[in-house]
Motif scaffolding. Structure first.
Motif, PDB file in Angstrom:
ATOM      1  N   PRO A  42      11.466 -67.068   6.936  1.00 36.48           N
ATOM      2  CA  PRO A  42      11.812 -66.316   5.715  1.00 36.48           C
ATOM      3  C   PRO A  42      10.572 -65.740   5.018  1.00 36.48           C
ATOM      4  N   ASP A  43      10.710 -64.507   4.551  1.00 36.57           N
ATOM      5  CA  ASP A  43       9.659 -63.816   3.805  1.00 36.57           C
ATOM      6  C   ASP A  43       8.360 -63.702   4.586  1.00 36.57           C
ATOM      7  N   MET A  44       8.461 -63.679   5.906  1.00 35.11           N
ATOM      8  CA  MET A  44       7.260 -63.565   6.726  1.00 35.11           C
ATOM      9  C   MET A  44       6.554 -62.237   6.471  1.00 35.11           C
ATOM     10  N   LYS A  45       5.233 -62.250   6.632  1.00 32.95           N
ATOM     11  CA  LYS A  45       4.421 -61.041   6.479  1.00 32.95           C
ATOM     12  C   LYS A  45       3.580 -60.843   7.721  1.00 32.95           C
ATOM     13  N   GLY A  95      39.052 -52.895  12.093  1.00 29.54           N
ATOM     14  CA  GLY A  95      38.653 -54.078  11.345  1.00 29.54           C
ATOM     15  C   GLY A  95      37.194 -54.061  10.929  1.00 29.54           C
ATOM     16  N   GLY A  96      36.349 -53.418  11.729  1.00 30.65           N
ATOM     17  CA  GLY A  96      34.921 -53.412  11.450  1.00 30.65           C
ATOM     18  C   GLY A  96      34.563 -52.846  10.089  1.00 30.65           C
ATOM     19  N   LYS A  97      35.256 -51.797   9.679  1.00 30.21           N
ATOM     20  CA  LYS A  97      34.952 -51.171   8.382  1.00 30.21           C
ATOM     21  C   LYS A  97      35.319 -52.069   7.211  1.00 30.21           C
ATOM     22  N   GLU A  98      36.118 -53.084   7.499  1.00 27.39           N
ATOM     23  CA  GLU A  98      36.481 -54.070   6.479  1.00 27.39           C
ATOM     24  C   GLU A  98      35.675 -55.360   6.646  1.00 27.39           C
ATOM     25  N   GLY A  99      34.742 -55.351   7.600  1.00 28.02           N
ATOM     26  CA  GLY A  99      33.907 -56.524   7.822  1.00 28.02           C
ATOM     27  C   GLY A  99      34.466 -57.525   8.814  1.00 28.02           C
ATOM     28  N   ILE A 100      35.546 -57.162   9.514  1.00 23.30           N
ATOM     29  CA  ILE A 100      36.158 -58.052  10.501  1.00 23.30           C
ATOM     30  C   ILE A 100      35.769 -57.540  11.887  1.00 23.30           C
ATOM     31  N   HIS A 101      34.856 -58.227  12.533  1.00 20.52           N
ATOM     32  CA  HIS A 101      34.219 -57.713  13.740  1.00 20.52           C
ATOM     33  C   HIS A 101      34.711 -58.380  15.021  1.00 20.52           C
ATOM     34  N   SER A 102      34.260 -57.829  16.132  1.00 24.61           N
ATOM     35  CA  SER A 102      34.589 -58.396  17.439  1.00 24.61           C
ATOM     36  C   SER A 102      33.688 -59.590  17.725  1.00 24.61           C
ATOM     37  N   GLU A 103      33.985 -60.281  18.815  1.00 22.26           N
ATOM     38  CA  GLU A 103      33.202 -61.473  19.177  1.00 22.26           C
ATOM     39  C   GLU A 103      31.756 -61.141  19.500  1.00 22.26           C
ATOM     40  N   HIS A 104      31.458 -59.867  19.754  1.00 21.89           N
ATOM     41  CA  HIS A 104      30.104 -59.466  20.143  1.00 21.89           C
ATOM     42  C   HIS A 104      29.146 -59.391  18.963  1.00 21.89           C
ATOM     43  N   MET A 105      29.669 -59.221  17.769  1.00 23.15           N
ATOM     44  CA  MET A 105      28.817 -58.962  16.605  1.00 23.15           C
ATOM     45  C   MET A 105      27.915 -60.149  16.262  1.00 23.15           C
ATOM     46  N   GLY A 106      28.442 -61.345  16.342  1.00 22.34           N
ATOM     47  CA  GLY A 106      27.645 -62.522  16.005  1.00 22.34           C
ATOM     48  C   GLY A 106      26.437 -62.678  16.906  1.00 22.34           C
ATOM     49  N   TYR A 107      26.624 -62.440  18.207  1.00 26.01           N
ATOM     50  CA  TYR A 107      25.507 -62.537  19.152  1.00 26.01           C
ATOM     51  C   TYR A 107      24.461 -61.461  18.867  1.00 26.01           C
ATOM     52  N   LEU A 108      24.942 -60.253  18.545  1.00 23.59           N
ATOM     53  CA  LEU A 108      24.025 -59.165  18.229  1.00 23.59           C
ATOM     54  C   LEU A 108      23.185 -59.508  17.000  1.00 23.59           C
ATOM     55  N   LEU A 109      23.827 -60.035  15.966  1.00 21.68           N
ATOM     56  CA  LEU A 109      23.106 -60.371  14.734  1.00 21.68           C
ATOM     57  C   LEU A 109      22.137 -61.530  14.943  1.00 21.68           C
ATOM     58  N   SER A 110      22.471 -62.438  15.854  1.00 17.52           N
ATOM     59  CA  SER A 110      21.557 -63.560  16.091  1.00 17.52           C
ATOM     60  C   SER A 110      20.227 -63.055  16.648  1.00 17.52           C
ATOM     61  N   ASP A 111      20.276 -61.990  17.441  1.00 20.31           N
ATOM     62  CA  ASP A 111      19.046 -61.368  17.937  1.00 20.31           C
ATOM     63  C   ASP A 111      18.366 -60.550  16.841  1.00 20.31           C
ATOM     64  N   LEU A 112      19.150 -59.734  16.162  1.00 21.08           N
ATOM     65  CA  LEU A 112      18.615 -58.827  15.148  1.00 21.08           C
ATOM     66  C   LEU A 112      17.945 -59.590  14.001  1.00 21.08           C
ATOM     67  N   GLN A 113      18.548 -60.691  13.590  1.00 18.08           N
ATOM     68  CA  GLN A 113      18.103 -61.386  12.387  1.00 18.08           C
ATOM     69  C   GLN A 113      17.206 -62.601  12.664  1.00 18.08           C
ATOM     70  N   TYR A 114      16.921 -62.874  13.923  1.00 18.69           N
ATOM     71  CA  TYR A 114      16.251 -64.125  14.274  1.00 18.69           C
ATOM     72  C   TYR A 114      14.938 -64.342  13.519  1.00 18.69           C
ATOM     73  N   MET A 115      14.043 -63.373  13.535  1.00 12.88           N
ATOM     74  CA  MET A 115      12.719 -63.566  12.938  1.00 12.88           C
ATOM     75  C   MET A 115      12.797 -63.801  11.432  1.00 12.88           C
ATOM     76  N   GLN A 116      13.625 -62.980  10.751  1.00 12.80           N
ATOM     77  CA  GLN A 116      13.715 -63.108   9.297  1.00 12.80           C
ATOM     78  C   GLN A 116      14.341 -64.431   8.880  1.00 12.80           C
ATOM     79  N   ARG A 117      15.292 -64.911   9.656  1.00 12.36           N
ATOM     80  CA  ARG A 117      15.970 -66.157   9.272  1.00 12.36           C
ATOM     81  C   ARG A 117      15.156 -67.389   9.696  1.00 12.36           C
ATOM     82  N   THR A 118      14.376 -67.257  10.748  1.00 13.76           N
ATOM     83  CA  THR A 118      13.554 -68.369  11.205  1.00 13.76           C
ATOM     84  C   THR A 118      12.287 -68.512  10.362  1.00 13.76           C
TER      85      THR A 118
END
Length: 251
Positions: free
Chosen positions: A247-250, A222-245
């Protein structure tokens, strides 16, 4: 081949490196010993370096001011095309090594073929990455042998990881519609042709490590089609935190 097909094909390779690199980076400072800790961190840096090369190419193909950071940090979960294997959590060291081993064997086979791509940029990225991934495979293979043929506890833990992660290996050889377009154009790698060599290598190492080879009849995908396991959302919340909190930070 249309740019959008090529972009989606690249995501199917690059997102694996990003997500596995993120998983390894979580372990920085938490390795079982100093040497292993540093090795894991260096492998994370290798994977993230490869990711940058792929994403820079995608940004060039996308145009409209898109950057590698936009691609890494601002997509939604369904837009990531990594396999389920690489997003699985760091349950314990046996899981970390087994996940790495299962992916490394595939990754090296993939890059060895991708270096022959008609796309000069992808071929160049593959040629540069082969040396790094060769080391990754040696590292994880040696640890599989050490743990499997080690103590009763280490054997039990790595066998548990093998049994639980095996069901994610078959997805490595699935092809999406974008993959098929890339293969037909001579740009992509037909991963279905790598399956026999992959399992032959995997099984040889597991046998040497005195580990049992699972006999699963059912595999997850499913992952190759964009359908992920329950773990992916938590991983992305860490990975993307700074950019989403911020935006466009320098810096």
């Amino acid at each position: 081949m249309k740019n959008e097909n090529l972009i989606q094909y690249i995501y199917g390779i690059a997102d694996n490196a990003l997500i596995l690199g993120q998983r390894l980076s979580e372990l920085c400072g938490h390795g079982p010993n100093l040497e292993t800790d540093i090795a894991g961190t260096n492998m994370a840096l290798d994977l993230l370096g490869q990711t940058r090369s792929y994403y820079q190419y995608v940004a060039q193909l996308s145009g409209e001011g898109t950057t590698e950071d936009d691609i890494a940090f601002l997509r939604t979960e369904r837009q990531y095309k990594n396999v389920l294997l690489v997003e699985q959590p760091n349950t314990h060291f046996g899981y970390v090594i087994t996940r790495q081993f299962f992916y490394d064997v595939f990754h090296l086979l993939l890059l060895q073929e991708l270096q022959n791509s008609k796309d000069e940029t992808l071929a160049a990225i593959a040629k540069k990455g082969i040396k790094e991934v060769s080391y990754h495979q040696r590292f994880s293979s040696d640890w599989i042998k050490r743990l499997g043929d080690g103590t009763e506890v280490s054997h039990s833990k790595v066998q548990e990881a093998v049994d639980n992660l095996w069901k994610f290996t078959d997805e490595l050889f699935h092809t999406t519609e974008d993959d098929k377009v890339a293969i037909k154009s001579g740009i992509g790698v037909d991963v279905t042709q790598l399956k026999s060599a992959y399992y032959e290598k995997i099984k040889a190492i597991l046998e040497e490590a005195t580990l049992n080879i699972p006999d699963h009849k059912w595999f997850r995908k499913g992952g190759k089609e964009g359908i992920h396991s329950e773990h992916m959302g938590y991983l992305l919340s860490d990975l993307q935190y700074m950019q989403r909190t911020y935006p466009d930070m320098k810096w």
